[in-house]
Design an enzyme around this catalytic site. Structure first.
Site, short mmCIF file in Angstrom:
data_model
loop_
_atom_site.label_atom_id
_atom_site.label_comp_id
_atom_site.label_asym_id
_atom_site.label_seq_id
_atom_site.Cartn_x
_atom_site.Cartn_y
_atom_site.Cartn_z
N GLU A 196 -15.55 -9.71 15.42
CA GLU A 196 -15.57 -8.30 15.79
C GLU A 196 -14.17 -7.74 16.02
O GLU A 196 -13.84 -6.65 15.56
CB GLU A 196 -16.44 -8.07 17.03
CG GLU A 196 -17.93 -8.13 16.77
CD GLU A 196 -18.46 -9.54 16.65
OE1 GLU A 196 -17.71 -10.50 16.88
OE2 GLU A 196 -19.65 -9.69 16.30
N HIS A 212 -27.18 -9.14 25.48
CA HIS A 212 -27.32 -8.42 24.20
C HIS A 212 -27.98 -7.06 24.36
O HIS A 212 -28.45 -6.48 23.39
CB HIS A 212 -28.14 -9.25 23.20
CG HIS A 212 -27.39 -10.40 22.63
ND1 HIS A 212 -26.39 -11.05 23.32
CD2 HIS A 212 -27.47 -11.02 21.43
CE1 HIS A 212 -25.91 -12.02 22.57
NE2 HIS A 212 -26.53 -12.03 21.43
#
Lengths: 346, 374
Positions: free
Chosen positions: A82, A151
């Site tokens: 990322e 998450h």
């Protein structure tokens, strides 16, 4: 030269928006895809990169068909990295391209925090206006899918603190298209927060091009009993609550903020002047949340309008639970919103 | 056969001009013309003068913090000499001033920056350099992004990015290397292994034998070069730049050098490193070595050195004067550039700060008086 990133003409925001009603019903995810595809056809500098966005069509199938149309130079599958693709996107944006960076989940953007918070929103400032960063970071935000504590992030409270970025949180397909197109055309870094629970929602989305300006709330219900402020997925909880309250003769003024930065505080104060009561519904934690910010600004700018202390409806102040029932209890819901509105009317 | 070797690699070390002035004719023949070597030496001496003066400015309270470059000039100059000014891009960290100047940055910008003025990062138009990057390693990804964007546009440009041995421990280094290689971006990663990341020695930074070998895992060439050898650095960087420009993708170069000064003026390296180690590296100083080369080849004498030293002093004196002569930024610069188009809220903040509120006027809280028109 570096200034090429700043010479993009803004869309014509004065053009009247097409009607919301119609029979071209598509999914939220298709509206997002349409926005990206239209902008990519218009501007060859726009490209999409992220995990699984090309051959797999995105983890949530938002980019379905885009690899086939635009090719692998503009729809780019990246390594699982990322910080890597966020930073690469920033470099490309500094250089004059218009990247759209998809985070599979905003929860995963935390490992790219330095790039997206410490670099992108400050680049223009640090370089004295020379290095713009016209980039869109987008992806799934918010709980509701039983993805557990790590998450299920709602990053808006955390990230909106940073000056130099813009933040968009659409609640419906029509807005999603118009706001994402505006985001791609925007000269600053835009954080575009989608909710996985909304991606299959269907609504009329006009085929034509349109751009929704940032900082303009949408009034989804008219009323004078109480002002309801929300954004993203909880807007739908508010709509349900409004229907329930209306059955009791309580009509709320419901504002869908659509963008958090900039925040359309003027519309909130105008509504408050009429209702004298306000409930803010926010799907993130209460402490230092967007709801806190709205309430603070309401107290600063509209204190004399208040007949009751402002009320916040947030999640509980705990990590997101995993179990379905606990997760449901943790999130805002129509029942809690109805109670909050009634509390302001006591 | 249950076990077999599936991959083998080697890492080369390159040195053309050794610390005693010995020159490898085979590798170094016709590499840099005599005229150019003299010019590069003159630049090196001028940069060293700036470096020493900047240190003194800080010690006398005329500059905030300064990271001295001394000892690493050959790595910077050898790299910049291999780039095409105005075409290629240089993505720096903060210890390669000599390269920035060669690539077009006026010298006073660096002083202005370290004097605490953001405008030192406002790179002049046409100069292909990005702002200095203080967080370690984050700029390497930007460099890969710039290289990739340039590749998409078929521009034939090459990007060179500088970083230190410490930066190779950052995730961003690995991600940048991986992206650059997967995307075959035209970029040269220039690791200045100066042996120390503030107080952390190279041995504590990596268990690898070399930094250059980190390239192997990413599928790109990695070369170690004597970073105090101008000829060696130029040769390996030039090869990497040419390869990148021809579509051959990225390279990693480890320039083995030494930070002769402290990490910054806020540091005192005597507290953690041996004098003997420093002395050994002082003898390998790229300036001494290059001067030996010039003298051996009858390109230099004491008279020229005296003249150069004087010239360098004059240049640096002017640079300091220019930097110190620039007025402080206007108060409104605090708000400008927050967004491309300033939102009303920020305009209000700006106007309020400028016009009212006791305690918020910089003049009232002891900061220097701002421009009258601010």
């Amino acid at each position: 030269m570096t200034t090429t990133t700043l010479d993009i003409p803004a869309p014509d925001f004065t053009a009247p928006l097409p009607p919301r009603d119609g029979d071209r019903v598509i999914q939220f995810r298709q509206a997002l895809r349409e926005a990206m595809s239209e902008e990519m056809r218009r501007d060859h500098r726009v490209f999409l990169l992220g995990e699984e966005v090309a051959h797999y069509h995105g983890a949530y199938k938002i980019s379905e068909g885009m690899l086939e149309e635009f090719g692998d130079k503009r729809i780019i599958d990246t390594p699982i990295s990322e910080s890597g693709f966020a930073g690469l996107g920033i470099g490309a944006a500094m250089y004059g391209l218009r990247p759209i960076v998809e985070f599979m989940s905003w929860s995963f953007s935390l490992v790219a925090a330095d790039q997206i918070l410490n670099n992108a929103p400050k680049m223009l400032y640090m370089s004295g206006g020379q290095w713009g960063c016209p980039i869109v970071f987008r992806g799934n935000d918010g709980a509701g899918g039983q993805l557990g504590p790590t998450h299920s992030w709602c990053v808006e409270g955390l990230f909106a603190n940073v000056p130099g970025l813009k933040m968009v949180i659409p609640s419906n397909p029509y807005d999603a298209k118009g706001l994402l197109k505006a985001a791609i055309r925007d000269p600053d870094p835009v954080f575009f927060l989608e909710n996985e629970r909304l991606l299959a929602d269907r609504a009329h989305v006009p085929e034509q091009e349109y751009y929704i300006p940032f900082g303009t709330a949408a009034r989804l219900r008219e009323g004078d009993a109480c002002t309801l402020v929300s954004f993203g997925r909880p807007v739908h909880f508010c709509l349900e609550a409004c229907d329930e309250l209306a059955a009791d003769g309580i009509d709320c003024d419901l504002l869908d903020m659509r963008t958090i930065r900039p925040l359309d505080i003027d519309s909130i104060i105008q509504s408050l002047a009429k209702t004298n009561r306000i409930v803010v519904v926010d799907q993130s934690w209460p402490f230092s949340s967007i709801a806190s910010e709205v309430v603070t600004q309401v107290c600063e700018k509209g204190f004399d309008h208040l007949d009751h202390p402002p009320v916040r409806v947030n999640t509980e102040d705990v990590p997101t639970p995993y179990a379905a029932n606990l997760e449901a209890a943790y999130l805002p819901n129509p029942g809690r919103i109805v109670s909050a509105v009634k509390e302001t009317l006591r | 056969m249950p076990r077999r070797t599936v991959y083998e690699a080697k890492v080369e070390f390159v040195q053309i001009l050794d610390e005693d002035g010995g020159f490898d004719e085979k590798l170094g023949k016709d590499l840099i013309s005599d005229e150019q070597v003299v010019a590069l030496y003159e630049h090196m001496v001028t940069c060293r003068e700036l470096d020493e003066i900047a240190f003194k400015l800080q010690r006398s309270g005329r500059m905030g913090t300064f990271p001295q470059n001394k000892g690493q000039e050959a790595a910077a100059i050898g790299t910049a000499h291999a780039l095409i000014k105005g075409t290629d891009w240089l993505v720096p960290c903060y210890r390669e001033n000599a390269a920035l100047f060669m690539h077009g940055l006026p010298m006073h910008y660096i002083l202005l920056h370290w004097m605490g003025d953001e405008r030192g990062n406002e790179i002049p138009p046409g100069v292909n350099i990005t702002p200095l990057c203080i967080p370690i390693g984050t700029h390497m990804l930007h460099a890969a992004g710039i290289a990739y964007a340039s590749k998409l546009r078929n521009e034939g440009r090459v990007v060179a990015t500088f970083f230190g041995d410490g930066a190779t421990s950052e995730g961003d280094f690995h991600e940048a290397m991986n992206f650059a290689s997967v995307f075959q971006a035209p970029i040269v990663f220039l690791c200045q292994n100066n042996q120390w990341a503030i107080s952390v020695p190279r041995e504590s930074q990596t268990a690898s034998e070399t930094f250059a070998q980190k390239a192997i895992a990413y599928g790109m060439p990695g070369t170690q070069v004597d970073g105090n050898d101008l000829f060696g650095v130029y040769k390996v960087v030039k090869e990497a730049v040419d390869r990148a420009r021809d579509g051959g993708g990225p390279s990693l170069i480890e320039a083995v050098t030494y930070r002769l000064g402290d990490h910054t003026t806020a540091d005192d390296a005597r507290r953690y490193r041996d004098q003997a180690e420093l002395d050994a590296w002082l003898a390998k100083d790229p300036l001494i070595r290059l001067r030996k080369y010039l003298e051996t080849n009858d390109l230099w004498d004491d008279q020229m050195q005296t003249e150069l030293d004087e010239k360098a002093k004059v240049i640096v004196r002017e640079v300091v004067k220019t930097a110190e002569g620039i007025e402080s930024p206007a108060t409104e610069d605090l708000f400008n550039y927050t967004f491309a188009n300033l939102p009303d809220g920020i305009i209000t903040q700006r106007d309020t700060l400028r016009t009212a509120s006791i305690g918020q006027n910089p003049a009232q809280i002891g900061l220097r008086t701002q421009r009258q028109n601010a």
